[in-house]
Design a protein around this motif. Structure first.
Motif, PDB file in Angstrom:
ATOM      1  N   ARG A   1      61.780  24.362   9.962  1.00 32.86           N
ATOM      2  CA  ARG A   1      61.824  23.493  11.068  1.00 32.86           C
ATOM      3  C   ARG A   1      61.153  24.094  12.197  1.00 32.86           C
ATOM      4  O   ARG A   1      61.250  25.267  12.749  1.00 32.86           O
ATOM      5  N   ASP A   2      60.474  22.986  12.942  1.00 29.32           N
ATOM      6  CA  ASP A   2      60.094  23.299  14.402  1.00 29.32           C
ATOM      7  C   ASP A   2      61.110  23.782  15.349  1.00 29.32           C
ATOM      8  O   ASP A   2      62.459  23.591  15.114  1.00 29.32           O
TER       9      ASP A   2
ATOM     10  N   THR B   1      63.186  17.440  19.784  1.00 26.67           N
ATOM     11  CA  THR B   1      62.469  17.841  18.387  1.00 26.67           C
ATOM     12  C   THR B   1      60.842  17.749  19.029  1.00 26.67           C
ATOM     13  O   THR B   1      60.303  16.905  19.811  1.00 26.67           O
ATOM     14  N   ARG B   2      59.899  18.453  18.143  1.00 24.94           N
ATOM     15  CA  ARG B   2      58.571  18.363  18.457  1.00 24.94           C
ATOM     16  C   ARG B   2      57.988  17.305  17.756  1.00 24.94           C
ATOM     17  O   ARG B   2      58.037  16.986  16.462  1.00 24.94           O
ATOM     18  N   GLY B   3      57.072  16.633  18.565  1.00 26.17           N
ATOM     19  CA  GLY B   3      56.089  15.750  17.923  1.00 26.17           C
ATOM     20  C   GLY B   3      54.918  16.204  17.263  1.00 26.17           C
ATOM     21  O   GLY B   3      54.637  17.582  17.332  1.00 26.17           O
ATOM     22  N   VAL B   4      53.979  15.418  16.891  1.00 28.36           N
ATOM     23  CA  VAL B   4      52.884  15.875  16.227  1.00 28.36           C
ATOM     24  C   VAL B   4      51.876  16.559  17.004  1.00 28.36           C
ATOM     25  O   VAL B   4      51.140  17.374  16.625  1.00 28.36           O
ATOM     26  N   ARG B   5      51.968  16.176  18.262  1.00 29.87           N
ATOM     27  CA  ARG B   5      51.170  16.683  19.181  1.00 29.87           C
ATOM     28  C   ARG B   5      51.795  18.001  20.248  1.00 29.87           C
ATOM     29  O   ARG B   5      51.084  18.403  21.226  1.00 29.87           O
ATOM     30  N   GLY B   6      52.901  18.223  19.530  1.00 33.09           N
ATOM     31  CA  GLY B   6      53.623  19.450  20.031  1.00 33.09           C
ATOM     32  C   GLY B   6      54.532  19.077  21.365  1.00 33.09           C
ATOM     33  O   GLY B   6      54.932  19.987  22.054  1.00 33.09           O
ATOM     34  N   GLU B   7      54.645  17.841  21.552  1.00 31.84           N
ATOM     35  CA  GLU B   7      55.351  17.317  22.779  1.00 31.84           C
ATOM     36  C   GLU B   7      56.944  17.285  22.352  1.00 31.84           C
ATOM     37  O   GLU B   7      57.195  17.007  20.899  1.00 31.84           O
TER      38      GLU B   7
END
Length: 339
Positions: free
Chosen positions: A104-105, A131-137
């Motif tokens: 998990r991120d 939590t982290r999004g697909v672009r790391g946000e």
């Protein structure tokens, strides 16, 4: 278990009554420090110049060792403000970062305020997670991860660590944040989660009589340590419980209090000679342990200072500037101790 702390070496990083604050913020508190990709990173709560409580990130230069000097605060918060009417619309506080774990991120847990009131009856806090999004946000969830219950409507000050079974969270449970003239009613509770999102029922870890407000839990070469704080006497209430830091040890980050040693006092902020910036106590400890017994403890203190005009005189002497109008004045800094 016994230890002998070294003499106190304490320096502020950011101080509401100091020479300067980073651009765009009026105050910073509750630092959470981690080594991420070879660089020391601090997540921290901030009160912005637009009077919003937000979560920020600060970093040291690559290769720098953690201490009070060299931290650079990012100009923008790590995530946008919650939408109006949401459970955390009143502000975001007290970040607790957990690195990637079991596929998990990384996560950041935080206390969110729903009410307009910061403290006293009517103030209400719950605990959320980014939590982290697909672009790391960093993305917030529309519902809290943990909420209060009758009699202890507010939960805040999360401290989350990764464990073999998933995640473990210590947190403060209280009727509300302490108002001027009130005595604190603090209990630390602990809860477990497999995925870090859905949490099992919590159980009490520290009593009201002990009065601990928040804690740090971290691994050392000898096992695990827990550093605890009773909070700070924000409003200068007299009498008030004694303030400072306490230390416990265990072989693992157990949720069972019986597995931990008896708390021993590490720092007494009520004695003469304590720097003004922590004179009313400290909170939000985050600890970097070294193998030689040193501990760098990042924390937030409340200035031992009276009405605004006294704060104004203090700041004019030190930086020739007037302070922002505030009921109390915070500073975030680091102390070095050897255990």
């Amino acid at each position: 278990m016994s230890f002998t702390p070294s003499p106190l070496i304490a320096e502020p990083i950011w101080d509401m009554l100091g020479s300067r604050m980073p651009r765009g913020v009026l105050g910073l508190s509750d630092p959470d420090v981690h080594l991420i990709d070879g660089r020391w990173v601090m997540f921290i709560g901030g009160f912005s110049a637009t009077f919003r409580n937000r979560l920020y990130r600060a970093r040291l230069p690559v290769g720098a060792e953690p201490g009070h000097a060299g931290w650079m605060l990012d100009r923008h918060p790590i995530t946008p403000d919650p939408p109006k009417g949401s459970w955390d619309a009143g502000g975001m506080h007290t970040p607790s970062y957990v690195p990637p774990h079991k596929g998990r991120d990384a996560r950041i847990y935080y206390a969110g305020r729903a009410s307009a009131r910061h403290y006293g009856e009517g103030s209400a806090y719950a605990i959320g997670v980014l939590t982290r999004g697909v672009r790391g946000e960093w993305l917030r969830r529309d519902v809290p991860a943990l909420a209060g219950w009758p009699g202890r409507a507010s939960v805040l000050e999360p401290l989350v660590v990764a464990v073999e079974s998933g995640y473990r969270m210590w947190f403060l449970a209280t009727p509300h944040e302490v108002a001027p003239g009130e005595q604190p009613d603090f209990e630390l509770h602990v809860a477990d989660s497999v995925d870090g999102i859905e949490w099992e029922p919590a159980r009490r870890f520290a009593t009201t009589e002990e009065g601990f407000f928040d804690n740090a839990v971290y691994r050392t070469p000898q096992g695990w340590e827990m550093m605890l704080a009773r909070g700070t006497n924000l409003h200068g209430t007299t009498p008030y419980p004694s303030q400072g830091l306490w230390l416990m040890r265990a072989t693992r980050p157990s949720p069972d209090r019986a597995d931990w040693s008896v708390p021993q006092r590490l720092l007494d902020t009520d004695v003469a000679g304590i720097p003004s910036w922590m004179g009313r106590g400290v909170c939000g400890p985050s600890v970097v342990p070294w193998s030689d017994g040193r501990r760098v403890v990042f924390l937030t203190g409340t200035h031992d200072i009276g009405p605004w005009w006294q704060a104004a005189r203090f700041r004019m002497v030190h930086s020739r500037r007037l302070p922002v109008t505030s009921p109390y004045f915070l500073a975030t800094g680091a102390i070095d101790v050897s255990i």
